[in-house]
Enzyme design. Structure first.
Site, short mmCIF file in Angstrom:
data_model
loop_
_atom_site.label_atom_id
_atom_site.label_comp_id
_atom_site.label_asym_id
_atom_site.label_seq_id
_atom_site.Cartn_x
_atom_site.Cartn_y
_atom_site.Cartn_z
N LYS A 100 10.79 6.77 5.70
CA LYS A 100 9.99 7.47 4.69
C LYS A 100 8.72 8.03 5.33
CE LYS A 100 7.73 3.09 3.40
NZ LYS A 100 7.78 1.95 2.47
N ARG A 112 5.62 -3.42 -9.13
CA ARG A 112 5.40 -2.03 -8.75
C ARG A 112 6.63 -1.21 -9.09
NH1 ARG A 112 4.94 -0.44 -2.40
NH2 ARG A 112 7.16 -0.88 -2.57
N TYR A 125 -23.69 13.54 13.45
CA TYR A 125 -24.20 13.61 12.09
C TYR A 125 -25.01 12.37 11.73
CZ TYR A 125 -21.21 17.61 11.14
OH TYR A 125 -20.61 18.84 11.16
N MET A 141 -15.21 16.13 11.82
CA MET A 141 -13.91 16.64 11.41
C MET A 141 -13.00 16.92 12.61
SD MET A 141 -12.98 19.96 9.08
CE MET A 141 -13.95 19.43 7.68
C1 LIG Z 1 8.23 0.80 3.17
C2 LIG Z 1 9.26 -0.15 2.69
C3 LIG Z 1 9.99 -0.93 3.60
C4 LIG Z 1 9.64 -1.01 5.07
O1 LIG Z 1 8.52 -1.86 5.19
P1 LIG Z 1 7.85 -2.19 6.61
O2 LIG Z 1 6.80 -3.17 6.25
O3 LIG Z 1 7.28 -0.90 7.10
O4 LIG Z 1 8.90 -2.72 7.48
C5 LIG Z 1 11.03 -1.70 3.11
N1 LIG Z 1 11.33 -1.71 1.79
C6 LIG Z 1 10.62 -1.00 0.88
C7 LIG Z 1 10.99 -1.07 -0.54
C8 LIG Z 1 9.57 -0.19 1.30
O5 LIG Z 1 8.86 0.49 0.40
#
Ligand SMILES: *Cc1c(COP(=O)(O)O)cnc(C)c1O
Length: 370
Positions: A42, A141, A263, A311
């Site tokens: 992801k 969640r 800055y 930046m």
């Molecule tokens: C992002 C995610 C993972 C991977 O988690 P890591 O801690 O990066 O290994 C696995 N399962 C779900 C549901 C996630 O959202």
């Protein structure tokens, strides 16, 4: 060639070692002993480029890939052979269900409305559709909470028409083996599995793999550890570093005692100093919280970030580098073998995940070990 030219002109270089990602995947698979090892890609493979990372993992043998959004799945699907399974963890946004079928994506169903909409589509098409069901064991969640799970478990019709491939849940504090929530989630996950039809069970993210054999079930879902992030807080990191980030010294100057830098003059020289300005700033994902806290490395020596992060630039104190050794145009390491993503995260008051996903679009990227 224009890309070579872009490289020459770039302010910073990001190297991504695909062989290290694959070595990390093999290590996690071995650690997960017997469970199928997937890969979470992801957020563009945590900022490293899913279009390069996922096919490399496929060639290493990975067949189970997880993204968060439908559009991430649509983009990735043509880059993987048809025997790769691509799961979309957020499930279908309402009305998008046919796109999952069209693109050969497997939704993670997180709510009763998602479940029902997917089932309606299966009925309309007159065939079984693959599905993953997420149950909430403590994250509050995503996934079915206990009462909704109960409703599904008590109604055989609720899953009819669906080929339930995986039942999954997600751990709250897996990086901390001492957290009592781990065992509570394990218990809740086991009782959820007992109430549902047989399917592959999947609980562990990267850190979950290291919590012990009982957490691994049938399919593990590592993300961060593939990219070099330490899976167990406070323990030695068994993962290979994947990224190296080098930034160019674009200006070197001498300042007198009492001179403020950057800055707000957030840093003032307490001795005659040499300040190197590097061409990486918060617009490149080099977080403002590195100001007066971060470090970079030049030929084995740590140089502190002094003053605020701008930046497009940071300033580092190069006074202790022997005269003549550091010149304008030199490359300085921001991330690499010696300063890992977790070290950088500690300095910035964040986690390695955020360091990686913040890596910006202006770097000249190269992929090694493909
Ligand atoms: C992002 C995610 C993972 C991977 O988690 P890591 O801690 O990066 O290994 C696995 N399962 C779900 C549901 C996630 O959202």
């Amino acid at each position: 060639m224009s890309s070579a030219r872009a490289h020459t002109n770039a302010g910073a270089w990001l190297e991504i070692r695909l062989d290290a990602v694959c070595a990390n995947w093999r290590l996690l698979r071995q650690q997960a002993e017997g469970a199928v090892c997937g890969a979470v890609v992801k957020a563009d493979a945590y900022g490293l480029g899913a279009a390069r990372v996922a096919p490399a993992l496929y060639r290493a043998g990975c067949r189970h890939f997880f993204v968060a959004h439908l559009d991430e799945g649509i983009a990735l699907r043509p880059l993987l052979d048809t025997d790769a399974i691509l799961y979309v963890m957020h499930g279908p946004p309402p009305g998008s269900e046919p796109e999952f079928v069209a693109h050969g994506l497997v939704p993670v169903l997180n709510s009763l409305p998602q479940l029902d909409a997917w089932q309606r589509l299966a009925h309309a098409l007159g065939r079984e559709l693959p599905a993953v069901l997420q149950v909430d064991t403590g994250m509050a969640r995503m996934g079915l909470p206990a009462d909704e799970l109960e409703a599904v478990a008590n109604d055989e019709g609720r899953l009819r028409g669906l080929a339930l491939q995986v039942v999954m849940s997600h751990l709250v504090s897996a990086e901390d083996p001492a957290a009592p929530i781990n065992a509570r989630q394990l218990e809740r996950f086991r009782s959820a599995l007992a109430r549902l039809p047989r399917a592959r069970a999947s609980l562990a993210n990267s850190s979950g793999i290291f919590l012990g054999p009982e957490y691994r079930f049938d399919l593990v879902r590592p993300g961060a550890a593939l990219y070099g992030v330490a899976p167990v807080a406070g323990a030695a990191n068994p993962m290979r570093p994947v990224v190296r980030l080098r930034s160019k010294v674009i200006q070197l100057r001498r300042i007198e005692t009492g001179t403020g830098v950057g800055y707000g003059h957030a840093w003032v020289a307490s001795r005659p100093s040499r300040i190197a300005t590097l061409a990486t700033g918060y617009a490149d994902g080099w977080l403002r919280s590195f100001g007066n806290r971060g470090e970079v490395e030049f030929e084995g020596r740590r140089l502190p970030v002094v003053g605020r992060v701008s930046m497009d630039a940071i300033t580092v104190d190069a006074t202790d580098v022997p005269e003549g050794q550091l010149a304008e145009g030199a490359l300085v390491d921001l991330l690499g073998d010696s300063i890992g993503v977790d070290d950088a995260a500690r300095a910035a008051g964040t986690i390695g995940y955020e360091i990686l996903t913040s890596l910006g679009g202006r770097y000249a990227r190269s992929y090694l070990g493909a």
